[in-house]
Write an enzyme that holds these catalytic residues in place. Structure first.
Site, short mmCIF file in Angstrom:
data_model
loop_
_atom_site.label_atom_id
_atom_site.label_comp_id
_atom_site.label_asym_id
_atom_site.label_seq_id
_atom_site.Cartn_x
_atom_site.Cartn_y
_atom_site.Cartn_z
N LYS A 197 0.83 -1.20 0.00
CA LYS A 197 0.00 0.00 0.00
C LYS A 197 0.87 1.25 0.00
O LYS A 197 0.66 2.16 -0.81
CB LYS A 197 -0.90 -0.03 1.25
CG LYS A 197 -2.18 0.76 1.09
CD LYS A 197 -3.03 0.64 2.36
CE LYS A 197 -3.79 -0.67 2.43
NZ LYS A 197 -4.40 -0.90 3.75
N ARG B 121 -3.36 3.11 8.50
CA ARG B 121 -3.64 1.93 7.67
C ARG B 121 -2.45 0.99 7.68
O ARG B 121 -1.32 1.42 7.54
CB ARG B 121 -3.91 2.36 6.22
CG ARG B 121 -4.66 3.65 6.08
CD ARG B 121 -4.69 4.17 4.65
NE ARG B 121 -5.36 3.26 3.74
CZ ARG B 121 -5.42 3.47 2.41
NH1 ARG B 121 -4.82 4.52 1.88
NH2 ARG B 121 -6.05 2.61 1.64
N GLY C 118 -8.29 -7.40 4.12
CA GLY C 118 -9.11 -7.43 5.33
C GLY C 118 -8.44 -8.01 6.55
O GLY C 118 -9.07 -8.21 7.58
N MET D 234 -6.01 -6.72 8.46
CA MET D 234 -5.73 -5.79 9.56
C MET D 234 -6.59 -4.53 9.39
O MET D 234 -6.79 -4.05 8.29
CB MET D 234 -4.25 -5.46 9.59
CG MET D 234 -3.48 -6.63 10.18
SD MET D 234 -1.71 -6.48 10.02
CE MET D 234 -1.49 -6.85 8.31
N ARG E 169 -3.28 -1.44 -6.46
CA ARG E 169 -2.41 -2.62 -6.40
C ARG E 169 -2.78 -3.50 -7.58
O ARG E 169 -3.86 -3.37 -8.16
CB ARG E 169 -2.61 -3.37 -5.09
CG ARG E 169 -4.02 -3.90 -4.94
CD ARG E 169 -4.24 -4.56 -3.60
NE ARG E 169 -5.68 -4.74 -3.37
CZ ARG E 169 -6.25 -4.79 -2.19
NH1 ARG E 169 -5.55 -4.64 -1.09
NH2 ARG E 169 -7.55 -4.98 -2.08
N HIS F 172 -15.97 -9.37 1.08
CA HIS F 172 -14.92 -10.26 1.59
C HIS F 172 -15.02 -11.65 0.97
O HIS F 172 -14.03 -12.19 0.47
CB HIS F 172 -15.06 -10.35 3.12
CG HIS F 172 -14.05 -11.28 3.74
ND1 HIS F 172 -14.32 -12.61 4.01
CD2 HIS F 172 -12.78 -11.07 4.12
CE1 HIS F 172 -13.26 -13.16 4.53
NE2 HIS F 172 -12.29 -12.26 4.61
N ARG G 218 1.96 -47.61 -15.31
CA ARG G 218 2.02 -48.69 -14.31
C ARG G 218 1.34 -49.90 -14.92
O ARG G 218 0.18 -49.82 -15.29
CB ARG G 218 1.29 -48.29 -13.04
CG ARG G 218 1.74 -46.98 -12.44
CD ARG G 218 0.78 -46.63 -11.30
NE ARG G 218 1.07 -45.32 -10.76
CZ ARG G 218 0.58 -44.19 -11.26
NH1 ARG G 218 -0.21 -44.21 -12.32
NH2 ARG G 218 0.88 -43.03 -10.70
N ARG H 182 6.72 -49.14 -16.69
CA ARG H 182 7.33 -49.73 -15.51
C ARG H 182 6.90 -51.18 -15.40
O ARG H 182 5.70 -51.49 -15.44
CB ARG H 182 6.90 -48.96 -14.26
CG ARG H 182 7.48 -49.58 -13.00
CD ARG H 182 7.11 -48.79 -11.77
NE ARG H 182 5.70 -48.96 -11.42
CZ ARG H 182 5.10 -48.27 -10.45
NH1 ARG H 182 5.76 -47.38 -9.78
NH2 ARG H 182 3.84 -48.48 -10.19
N SER I 190 14.30 -42.32 -13.52
CA SER I 190 13.06 -41.60 -13.25
C SER I 190 12.90 -41.59 -11.73
O SER I 190 12.83 -42.64 -11.10
CB SER I 190 11.87 -42.29 -13.91
OG SER I 190 10.69 -41.61 -13.58
N THR J 209 9.43 -40.13 -6.64
CA THR J 209 9.53 -39.37 -5.39
C THR J 209 8.44 -39.72 -4.39
O THR J 209 8.54 -39.30 -3.23
CB THR J 209 9.53 -37.86 -5.68
OG1 THR J 209 8.47 -37.56 -6.59
CG2 THR J 209 10.85 -37.43 -6.26
N ASN J 210 7.42 -40.47 -4.80
CA ASN J 210 6.46 -40.92 -3.77
C ASN J 210 7.15 -41.92 -2.84
O ASN J 210 7.19 -41.74 -1.63
CB ASN J 210 5.24 -41.59 -4.41
CG ASN J 210 4.42 -40.61 -5.24
OD1 ASN J 210 4.60 -39.41 -5.13
ND2 ASN J 210 3.54 -41.13 -6.06
N ASP J 211 7.70 -42.98 -3.45
CA ASP J 211 8.39 -43.96 -2.62
C ASP J 211 9.67 -43.38 -2.01
O ASP J 211 10.01 -43.68 -0.88
CB ASP J 211 8.75 -45.20 -3.46
CG ASP J 211 7.66 -46.26 -3.36
OD1 ASP J 211 7.01 -46.32 -2.30
OD2 ASP J 211 7.46 -47.01 -4.33
N CYS K 295 8.65 -38.98 -11.76
CA CYS K 295 7.31 -39.48 -12.02
C CYS K 295 6.47 -39.55 -10.75
O CYS K 295 5.37 -40.08 -10.75
CB CYS K 295 7.36 -40.84 -12.71
SG CYS K 295 8.17 -42.10 -11.71
N TYR L 278 12.68 -33.88 -17.86
CA TYR L 278 11.22 -33.79 -17.91
C TYR L 278 10.61 -34.06 -16.54
O TYR L 278 11.26 -34.63 -15.65
CB TYR L 278 10.64 -34.77 -18.93
CG TYR L 278 10.75 -36.23 -18.53
CD1 TYR L 278 9.77 -36.82 -17.73
CD2 TYR L 278 11.83 -37.00 -18.91
CE1 TYR L 278 9.89 -38.14 -17.33
CE2 TYR L 278 11.96 -38.32 -18.53
CZ TYR L 278 10.96 -38.89 -17.73
OH TYR L 278 11.08 -40.19 -17.33
#
Ligand code: ADP
Ligand code: MG
Ligand code: MG
Length: 912
Positions: free
Chosen positions: A27, A97, A106, A108, A351, A467, A574, A630, A777, A780-782, A844, A864
């Protein structure tokens, strides 16, 4: 000179500018900028965010020079305005302000009319000649100040106001007389004294410092903390405080206050969009107390009140000019606040405007056409996380719907769910997996957590800038606001629509945030369209990004969706789901439960043609694009028959007793299947399974090449490798099968053999593993599960607690844990390249569709990312942001950053 803690703005000159958001808050920086470019901004000054940071660092003590700097700047404002703070004849009044670096709508509270007391109010009466206005301003100040600074409950003074109206026999505030307001000021002060035991401060300086302290204090209030948490805003940033001379939109019918967007924030259309109120002050427009009027007739709706264009034509024309100046200056859509005092227009805020994804895209495309911005800027204007909104469903136009009410189309998209009436209910129901619609008379910042948990929001009151509307648009959540057609009864836990329909808590309704319609029941929805401007932006995205984007897809149907969303290949197919299909599970079970190799081979021979068919479908759909397949990954017991009737059926086909089969099933039980006999451990111990799969892949490829003239380079992926030896055995087996198939068909098909990196050991020894892998590859889950040593399926019991209490910043299954799991990914890349410089690298895990994780992937140089089909556009856009931001950060390295991915360069191993 030491640090400057206060920055002045006024009369065409400003100490700060728009680039100083970190120091002056959004602001303050924009007030300075607007002043400097010659717009009419009431003079004032900004106390920097640094003061806030130091205040909290030093036990809530201000830096020593602050008081003197505030005094000096106040004097400058007084000189400019020709008024004096606290003066009996011609007093200066100010607003105080807050303003953080990122806009926190909203969060503050602003205090208006500060500087009023029993003496100065006389000066205001003398200057304005309007006693009623003066006492109205005074009582507003007492209400705001006692609430925000002194901690008085709003309702208590509101109650006195209501009583006054009753006593006078009137309904509206506007019907009260000067004497009423004057009496109320005294009554308010008495009530404050009685409740809090302290006097309302008369001394304007004491008021000013009280207000400044309250703004800094509010940085740490619960609402602000919640908002920061939801929006990843660090607490260290702090807020600035703006002290600004007051202008009044409530001195008569030649006065007004309003908010506007330089373009439609919901659709992005290029017309001036806004709302205003005649004879009103500050918050009145957003508070939803009176129904705001449109600023112009651009989108006339029957029943609209007269517009500003008609009522205050000169001011409107001036505002239109300012709109043009602002857009040309900022080169972006702006959200502005203005006030008209006695026919003179003042700018109080600007803004960059929050917008829906749809609007973001339209505005970006239009602004390129208008020559305001270039394509790169346009791409950066659309937030990847926002795209989700567009990819969300809308109501099926053919579906039957029972519309029970209509409100304002405040935030697009459609949502259905069970009705709840409080934010807490919304949150707890959502935690139990319920889809809910939060229905409120109007929302306030206290409701944010509930809005977050809900599918959609419905409010009875409030305009397009209320709001509920603003916050919902920011969250990308469907919202119907200002729905006067419904009567909400919190007490009875229901709402009644105009047509008499009663909707009770728990009943299902559907909202259409694009039309404002409210429907009973759950209306069918359809997937989002992605043509037009969306396609234009995505074409630019594809020009700028370095990384490729693939999809995780197991079926031709998913593959088609992925292609439609712009996937450039399949990063993870899979194969196990193919085993689950009704017509094959029997053969799979037969394979698993066979006592010997012969039995297994017999069963596998039944599965082979089916798998081949699957792969052909997939290859056809991907038309020559890379497809990573896979080999079988999950623990075998997942396929086992559990029920007696299944075992009996099997025993008949296999000619083995049910008893024997049951023993075998028990034998296969695992305590910790996730860490058990799965992945390549299956391939190592039962090589015939992988052999069959590789044969199916290769035969499918050969047949397509031979019969349909296809180009295809299958990528065969071995899961869960921990030691190089596993991979070298699997690779040798696969190569043998591939060569054999090619010989039989008499065709040559290039192929790659690589592995998932999903165990810490694989990442750590990636240099060795890469000697046997054409590609990595990152699963990243496992990798997240094994790095944290936690099972995703059991994490629900503690992970939310961890995130809520800041033990973990994010859910590591949603956003890649860059310091831990990410470090392993980085190490895997670096070590892999040591022994195989051109190794193809991808990801993956589900992180492939998370914008922050995608940007991380770019930074470690992956070729990728692969994600679920619906997230492909998000990943494409995030990848483009990664490239463009990296270029901006290191202009010298431009050429290198824009280098092509290595999909084209990778050497297949055919004939190896
Ligand atoms: P927010 O951050 O919630 O938008 P603001 O600081 O913008 O809060 O103030 C709330 C309202 O008060 C706005 O409508 C604004 O236009 C009005 N306002 C703030 N300062 C002044 C002022 N100096 N004169 C008149 N109105 C003001
Ligand atoms: Mg504002
Ligand atoms: Mg895995």
């Amino acid at each position: 000179m030491g640090t400057q803690y206060v920055y002045f703005f006024g009369a065409g000159k400003a100490d700060g500018n728009a680039k100083m958001k970190e120091l002056l808050g959004g602001k303050g920086a924009n007030l300075a900028e607007m002043t400097a470019i010659g717009l009419p901004v009431p003079a004032g000054f900004t106390i920097t965010t640094e003061v806030c940071t130091e205040y909290y660092k030093n036990n809530q003590q201000y830096p020593a020079p602050l008081a003197a700097e505030v005094e000096a700047n106040l004097a400058r404002v007084e000189a400019l305005m020709g008024k004096k703070f606290g003066d009996a004849k011609n007093p200066l009044l100010v607003s105080v302000r807050s303003g953080a670096r990122a806009s926190m709508p909203g969060m503050m509270d602003t205090i208006l009319n500060l500087g009023l007391n029993d003496t100065t109010v006389q000066g205001i009466i003398a200057q304005s000649g309007d006693e009623r206005f003066a006492y109205d301003a005074y009582r507003r100040f007492v209400q705001m100040y006692s609430d925000v600074v002194m901690g008085m409950h709003k309702d208590e003074l509101e109650h006195l106001l209501e009583r006054k109206k009753d006593a006078r026999g009137v309904h509206l505030d506007t019907e009260l007389a000067a004497s009423d307001w004057k009496e109320l000021v005294s009554e308010f002060k008495a009530k404050i004294k009685a409740t809090l035991g302290v006097d309302f401060p008369e001394d304007p300086k004491e008021q000013l410092w009280g207000a400044i302290g309250a703004v800094f204090g509010s940085w740490m209030n619960q609402r602000a903390i919640t908002y920061r948490k939801l929006n990843n805003i660090p607490a260290e940033w702090g807020t600035a405080v703006n002290v600004q001379s007051m202008v009044f939109g409530n001195m008569g019918d030649d006065c007004a206050t309003g908010v506007a967007f330089t373009r439609d924030p919901s659709t992005g259309e290029n017309y001036f969009y806004g709302e205003y109120l005649v004879n009103a002050q500050g918050e009145d427009v957003v508070a939803g107390i009176r129904t705001p009027q449109p600023i112009n007739r651009a989108k006339y709706k029957p029943g609209d009140l007269p517009s500003m264009e008609e009522v205050l034509p000169e001011c409107y024309q001036q505002l239109v000019q300012i709109r043009d100046i602002l857009e040309r200056h900022y080169k972006d859509m702006q959200d502005i606040e203005f006030t008209i005092e006695k026919g003179i227009l003042y700018m109080l805020q600007c803004r960059s405007g929050k917008r829906t994804a749809k609007a973001a895209i339209k505005i970006a495309v239009d602004m390129v056409a208008e020559g305001l911005i270039d394509e790169k800027t346009a791409v950066l204007r659309v937030a990847p996380s926002q795209l989700d909104q567009l990819l969300h469903p809308s109501l099926d136009p053919k579906a039957e719907k029972k519309v029970i009410a209509k409100g304002l189309p405040a935030s697009p998209g459609a949502a259905a769910g069970e009705v709840v009436f409080t934010a807490d209910e919304a949150e707890s129901a959502a935690k139990l997996g319920h889809k809910v619609i939060l229905v409120r008379v109007e929302t306030s910042p206290e409701d944010i957590h509930g809005m977050h948990a809900a599918q959609g929001i419905l409010t009875a009151r409030g305009g397009m800038t209320s709001h509920a509307a603003v916050v919902a648009r920011g969250m990308g959540k469907c919202c119907v606001a200002g729905c006067g057609d419904i009567k909400v009864d919190y007490h009875a836990g229901q709402f009644v629509a105009k047509d008499g329909t009663v909707i009770k808590k728990g009943d299902v309704i559907t909202l259409d945030g694009s039309t404002g319609e409210v429907m009973k029941g759950s209306v069918p929805m359809v997937a989002a369209g992605v043509g037009g401007d969306f396609a234009t932006v995505m074409a630019w995205v594809d020009k700028f990004r370095r990384m490729k984007v693939r999809a995780n897809a197991d079926t031709p149907h998913d593959a088609k969706t992925a292609r439609d969303f712009g996937a450039e290949g399949i990063g993870l197919c899979r194969t196990e789901h193919m085993f689950f299909e009704a017509d094959r599970i029997a053969a799979v079970r037969e394979m698993i439960l066979s006592a010997d190799l012969e039995g297994r081979k017999k069963a596998l021979a039944k599965i082979l043609p089916m798998q081949k068919g699957d792969f052909k479908g997939l290859f056809r759909e991907m038309k020559g694009l890379p497809v990573t397949i896979r080999l079988l990954d999950p623990p075998l017991h997942e396929f086992l028959p559990q029920e007696d009737k299944d075992i009996d059926a099997l025993s008949a086909t296999m000619g083995v007793s049910a008893q024997t089969l049951k023993h075998k099933v028990e034998f296969l039980h695992e305590f910790n299947p996730m860490l058990g006999h799965r992945g390549c451990r299956l391939g190592v111990t039962f090589p015939e399974i992988y052999d069959m799969q590789v044969q199916a892949i290769m035969e499918a490829a050969c047949e397509l090449v031979k019969d349909e003239g296809f180009q295809i380079v299958p990528e065969i992926m071995i899961p869960l490798v921990a030691v190089t030896k596993e991979l070298s055995i699997m690779r040798a087996n696969a190569v043998a099968v591939c060569e054999d198939v090619q010989k039989r068909y008499g065709v040559k098909v290039d192929y790659l053999i690589g592995t998932m990196i999903e165990l810490p050991r694989a990442a750590i020894t990636a240099d060795s593993i890469a000697t046997e892998a054409d590609f990595f590859s990152f699963g990243t889950n496992d990798l997240t599960q094994t790095t944290f040593g936690l099972s995703r399926d059991d994490a629900g019991k503690f992970l939310p607690f961890y995130v809520e209490n800041g033990i973990l910043e994010d859910d590591p299954f949603v956003t890649l844990d860059q310091n831990g799991v990410g470090a392993l990914v980085r190490m895997g890349c670096e070590k892999g390249r040591l022994t195989r410089p051109k190794i193809k690298l991808g990801i993956c895990g589900e992180h492939g569709g998370d914008p922050a994780s995608v940007i991380f992937c770019d930074s470690v140089g992956l070729d990728y990312v692969s994600c679920s089909p619906f997230r492909v556009p998000i990943a494409r856009l995030a990848a483009a942001h990664a490239t463009l931001n990296a270029q901006a950060a290191a202009p010298a390295a431009k050429g290198a950053a824009a280098g092509k991915g290595s999909d084209a360069q990778q050497q297949p191993v055919a004939g190896a």
